[in-house]
Design an enzyme around this catalytic site. Structure first.
Site, short mmCIF file in Angstrom:
data_model
loop_
_atom_site.label_atom_id
_atom_site.label_comp_id
_atom_site.label_asym_id
_atom_site.label_seq_id
_atom_site.Cartn_x
_atom_site.Cartn_y
_atom_site.Cartn_z
CG HIS A 267 -1.48 0.19 25.67
ND1 HIS A 267 -0.31 -0.13 26.84
CD2 HIS A 267 -1.62 1.87 26.78
CE1 HIS A 267 -0.46 0.68 27.32
NE2 HIS A 267 -1.32 1.88 27.48
CG ASP B 129 0.02 -2.98 28.23
OD1 ASP B 129 0.25 -3.26 29.12
OD2 ASP B 129 0.05 -2.21 27.34
#
Length: 454
Positions: A29, A123
Site C-alpha cells: 500500500h 487508502d
C-alpha cells in the site's frame, strides 16, 4: 501551527490545489501510494505524503522503479512515531493506524487554510482517519484502491450480498473463498464503511485493457451513490532504467525467456516443510530460477533481524549458475521486465499481478490470503495468462514437489505454456500502450487531474 509546518507550506500559493496522500502502513500500500504521488506531482501539483516517520522512511527505501529525482519533488510529512509494532499482523498495524486521526486532521486543516482546494487521496483502510475532511468547505477526498476491480466487485457480491446481475455463472465458479480473511480483519474493514460515504470518488490501479467489464459493473453499482470512478493504472513506470543489482547482473548471463522468478512478497512466510518441497523441485528440475527467499516484513522493518530460512546444506552451491537465491530486497519490476525472465511464481497480491501483467510475464499462481485467491482466479480463468499451483480448497496442505514440477514444466516448457506466454506478452503490450498519450489509462488520469483542479 509549528515552525516546521509553516516551512512545509511556505511555497504554497492561495490559488493552488494541494494533494494529501494518506497510505495504509503496509508495504504494498505504501509503495502504490508513493507511485501515484509521483504521477500526480508530474502535473506540477504539490503532493504531501503523510504517514508515520518510520513508514515514510520505509516507503522511500523500498520504492520500486521510482526515479529518486521524482521522489525528491514530494513533501513527506512525518507523523510522530508511537511505540512501533514488531509485527506486520493486520490487527496490530491497525491499532497503530487508528491513533492517527487527530494529527492527520490537524495537518489537513492547516494546509486547507493555505490553498484554494485540498484533495485527500487515501487508502480505504484509512477512511476513519480522514473523516474530518467533511468539515472543511474546500476539501474533498478520494479512495485509492490497491486491489483489482475484479476483487472489489467479487467481494461486494460475496460479502455484502449484492446481486451479481449478469455474473451468476462466474460466482458459481468462484467456489467458496472461506478463509481468505479472518473475522477480525472483516470487522476492521466493516468499521471503515461509515466513513467511506464522504468520498467524492474512487481511483483504481488498473487499466480498462485488463478489467473493462468489471470496471463497467463497478460503475453501474456506484452510479446511484454518485461516486466518480477512474481506472488510471498501472501506476508503476513502464519504461525502466537499468540499475546494477546482483539479480539483474545474473539475468544478463542467462538465455532469453529461460528464467522462473519466484517470490511471495512481504507478508507471507512459508513453513520449513513447504520450503523443502520447493527446494527439491527447483534442484531436480534444472530449471533456471531466481528465488527471493525471505520471511514476512515486520511492522517496523528497521528493528531486529529477519528469520533466516535454513536451506538444505549445499543447495545454493549445487544450483550455482542455474539458480540464484536472494535473501534481501530485489528489484521486482526490473526482474520481470528483463528479457531472460519467462515466468513468475507468485502469491498474487495485486501489486505483483499488475507488475507481471504489465511486463508481459506469465504467472504460476500460488495465492495465500486476502484478495490473492480472487486475483489468482482472474489471472488463470479469466485473463488466461497463468496456471494455478494450488487449489484454494487445499490451502492447508503442503504442495508437493511433484505438483510444483508439473505446473512449472507446463508453464515454462509446453505448447499450452507457449500459448499462455503469448497471451501474457500481448496483454502486456496493450497495457503499456494504455499508459501512453492517447491511451485509455492516460486519458483517465488526465480526466482525474482536470476534475480535481477544476
Amino acid at each position: 501551527m509549528t515552525q516546521v509546518e509553516n516551512h512545509e507550506f511556505s511555497k504554497l500559493k492561495q490559488d493552488e490545489v494541494a494533494i494529501v496522500m494518506v497510505p495504509f502502513p503496509s508495504q504494498g500500500h505504501l509503495n502504490q501510494l508513493l507511485q501515484l504521488s509521483c504521477l500526480i506531482s508530474s502535473y506540477q501539483l504539490p503532493v504531501y505524503y503523510v504517514g508515520l516517520a518510520t513508514h515514510n522512511h520505509q516507503a522511500r527505501i523500498q520504492a520500486n522503479t521510482l526515479n529518486p529525482s521524482n521522489i525528491a519533488k514530494l513533501h513527506f510529512h512525518d507523523l510522530p512515531n508511537p511505540e512501533l509494532i514488531s509485527s506486520s499482523n493486520l490487527e496490530t498495524v491497525w491499532d497503530v493506524s487508528m491513533l492517527l486521526r487527530d494529527p492527520i486532521a490537524s495537518f489537513i486543516r492547516n494546509i486547507s487554510s493555505k490553498v484554494r482546494r485540498v484533495i485527500v487521496v487515501h487508502d480505504p483502510m484509512m477512511s476513519y482517519n480522514v473523516q474530518d475532511v467533511s468539515s472543511l468547505l474546500n476539501a474533498e477526498s478520494y479512495i485509492f484502491n490497491c486491489i483489482s476491480v475484479f476483487s472489489c466487485y467479487i467481494m461486494m457480491c460475496l460479502f455484502l450480498k449484492i446481486s451479481g446481475q449478469h455474473e451468476e455463472e462466474l460466482l458459481k465458479k468462484l467456489y467458496s473463498f472461506e478463509g481468505v480473511t479472518t473475522d477480525e480483519a472483516m470487522d476492521l474493514s466493516d468499521s471503515q464503511h461509515p466513513y467511506m460515504d464522504i468520498r467524492s470518488g474512487d481511483i483504481h490501479n488498473t487499466s480498462k485493457v485488463i478489467e473493462s467489464k468489471y470496471i463497467d459493473l463497478m460503475e453501474q453499482a456506484e452510479i446511484s451513490l454518485n461516486k466518480k470512478q477512474w481506472a488510471i493504472g498501472p501506476i508503476l513506470p513502464t519504461k525502466l532504467d537499468y540499475i546494477s543489482n546482483i539479480c539483474l547482473d545474473w539475468l544478463n548471463k542467462q538465455p532469453p525467456r529461460s528464467v522462473l522468478y519466484v517470490s511471495f512478497g512481504t507478508t507471507t512466510s512459508f513453513s520449513n516443510r513447504q520450503i523443502k518441497e520447493l527446494v527439491m523441485r527447483l534442484e531436480q528440475s534444472k530449471q533456471r530460477f531466481i528465488w527471493v527467499l525471505r520471511d514476512a516484513d515486520r511492522g517496523d522493518i528497521f528493528k531486529g533481524e529477519d528469520r533466516k530460512v535454513e536451506l538444505p546444506e549445499g543447495f545454493e552451491e549445487r544450483v550455482e549458475g542455474v539458480g540464484l537465491v536472494v535473501r534481501e530486497w530485489a528489484p521486482q519490476p526490473e526482474i520481470l521486465a528483463h528479457s531472460s525472465t519467462s515466468g513468475f511464481m507468485s502469491h498474487c497480491d495485486w501489486n505483483s499481478c499488475l507488475e507481471s501483467i504489465t511486463m508481459g510475464v506469465s504467472i504460476a499462481a500460488w495465492p495465500m490470503h486476502s484478495d490473492q485467491p480472487i486475483n489468482g482466479f482472474l489471472v488463470t480463468d479469466i485473463l488466461k495468462i497463468g496456471l494455478l499451483v494450488r487449489d484454494w480448497g487445499k490451502r492447508e496442505d503442503v504442495v508437493s514437489a511433484f505438483t510444483i514440477e508439473n505446473v512449472v514444466r507446463k508453464l515454462m516448457a509446453s505448447e499450452e505454456g507457449n500459448l499462455i506466454r503469448k497471451r501474457a506478452e500481448e496483454l502486456g503490450e496493450a497495457v503499456r500502450q494504455s499508459t501512453e498519450k492517447g491511451g485509455a489509462s492516460q486519458i483517465e488520469l488526465d480526466s482525474f487531474i482536470a476534475h480535481i483542479t477544476r
